[in-house]
Scaffold this active site. Structure first.
Site, PDB file in Angstrom:
ATOM      1  CG  ASP A 195      -1.925   1.108   1.199  1.00 30.72           C
ATOM      2  OD1 ASP A 195      -2.896   0.810   0.294  1.00 30.72           O
ATOM      3  OD2 ASP A 195      -1.899   2.170   2.007  1.00 30.72           O
ATOM      4  CG  ASN A 233      -4.786  11.251  -5.089  1.00 34.38           C
ATOM      5  OD1 ASN A 233      -3.983  11.369  -6.133  1.00 34.38           O
ATOM      6  ND2 ASN A 233      -5.339  10.010  -4.885  1.00 34.38           N
ATOM      7  CG  ASP A 288      -4.192   9.174 -12.034  1.00 38.55           C
ATOM      8  OD1 ASP A 288      -4.676   8.668 -11.142  1.00 38.55           O
ATOM      9  OD2 ASP A 288      -5.074   9.686 -12.841  1.00 38.55           O
ATOM     10  CD  GLU A 309      -4.609   3.896  -1.608  1.00 42.19           C
ATOM     11  OE1 GLU A 309      -4.958   4.141  -0.256  1.00 42.19           O
ATOM     12  OE2 GLU A 309      -5.365   3.801  -2.651  1.00 42.19           O
TER      13      GLU A 309
END
Length: 304
Positions: free
Chosen positions: A178, A186, A195, A222
């Site tokens: 993770d 983000n 991204d 993620e």
């Protein structure tokens, strides 16, 4: 659109016939089009297909021992072999025989006596179909953003590998990964930047996990997962440690993380007698991932 005929040179066709004369004839017709292999029996054909996965099988209907029809039916119900197209080469061209071909799962039949041009054209057509099907199948297993395998591929592959583990007692390990504080990334840097981080992390994971049998998949969001066949827990721990260090070593800025750069946490587990199902293997690696996060992230934890 179909690929050029020249692309067929790398394709492999397996000829199954107990007549040496017929095998030579078929090889002579096809050797300038594709790579041709031959076996004498249906039993040998099934063993060969399990090991080599040819792109097309040309099978005689009448064979010593297991018939071509029986072999076709057996291959159709075997997951690893069911995608290999089978064309019967037969003198039984009546309507009833044709019906049996289709019901057995064959894609076509070529009547005897062989007309070389007809055989060549039919083989070309079915090889092109097979290439196109392979391309579409691969696309359906690839994550559009990162270019690595997706969750759909993982679900199929982990089940296959676990069956292999039970059947042959091969080691199987898994690393669940993770990206730390990714939501904060983000929110602060924007989704386009997020991204880009996903793509860079995926690329680095794939760069490090490069044995042909090993697989890196995007599990979702993620999260990533690494499948490591023939790798015991100790080996998986070394790989997890390498991955954690490599991602931190990329030095991708993350001001919202306590580590100041993009990092990952990883959970490692191996298939055992008490961790024998897909669900338990996923849960074990996910539990270890949870412990890694609780230990401050940018680290890995593994089962005992």
């Amino acid at each position: 659109m179909f690929k050029d005929v020249s692309d067929l040179a790398s394709c492999e066709v397996l000829i199954v016939d107990d007549s040496e004369l017929m095998r030579r004839l078929l090889v002579g017709c096809l050797q300038e089009i594709c790579n041709v292999k031959t076996v004498e029996s249906a039993e040998q054909a099934i063993i060969y297909c399990q090991e080599e996965q040819p792109d097309l099988v040309l099978m005689d209907w009448v064979l010593e021992g297991m018939s071509g029809l029986e072999a076709c039916k057996k291959m159709q119900v075997t997951p690893k072999l069911s995608e290999i197209p089978i064309v019967f080469v037969t003198s039984n061209a009546n309507e009833e025989s044709q019906l049996q071909c289709w019901e057995a799962g064959a894609v076509d039949f070529v009547p005897k006596p062989i007309v070389p041009k007809t055989l060549q054209n039919r083989v070309k057509t079915h090889l092109k179909y097979k290439l196109q099907a392979d391309v579409l199948r691969n696309y359906s297993f690839i994550d559009g953003l990162t270019g690595i395998y997706n969750r759909r591929f993982f679900d199929a592959e982990v089940e296959r590998l676990l069956k292999q583990h039970h059947r042959a007692d091969h080691a199987l390990s898994m690393i669940m990964i993770d990206i730390d504080f990714f939501k904060k990334y983000n929110d602060y840097y924007g989704h386009l930047a997020g991204d880009d981080v996903l793509k860079q992390v995926a690329s680095k994971l794939k760069e490090i996990v490069r044995r042909p049998l090993d697989t890196v998949c995007r599990y979702g969001g993620e999260e990533f997962v690494v499948l490591l066949p023939d790798t015991p827990l100790q080996g998986a721990k070394i790989i997890a440690k390498t991955l954690v260090r490599a991602i931190a070593g990329m030095a991708l800025e993350h001001s919202q993380s306590e580590h100041s750069v993009v990092t990952i946490s990883a959970g490692v587990a191996s298939a055992t007698k008490t961790c024998a199902s897909v669900e338990s293997l996923i849960k074990s690696s996910d539990d270890m991932l949870y412990y890694a996060k609780g230990a401050g992230r940018n680290t890995y934890k593994c089962t005992d």
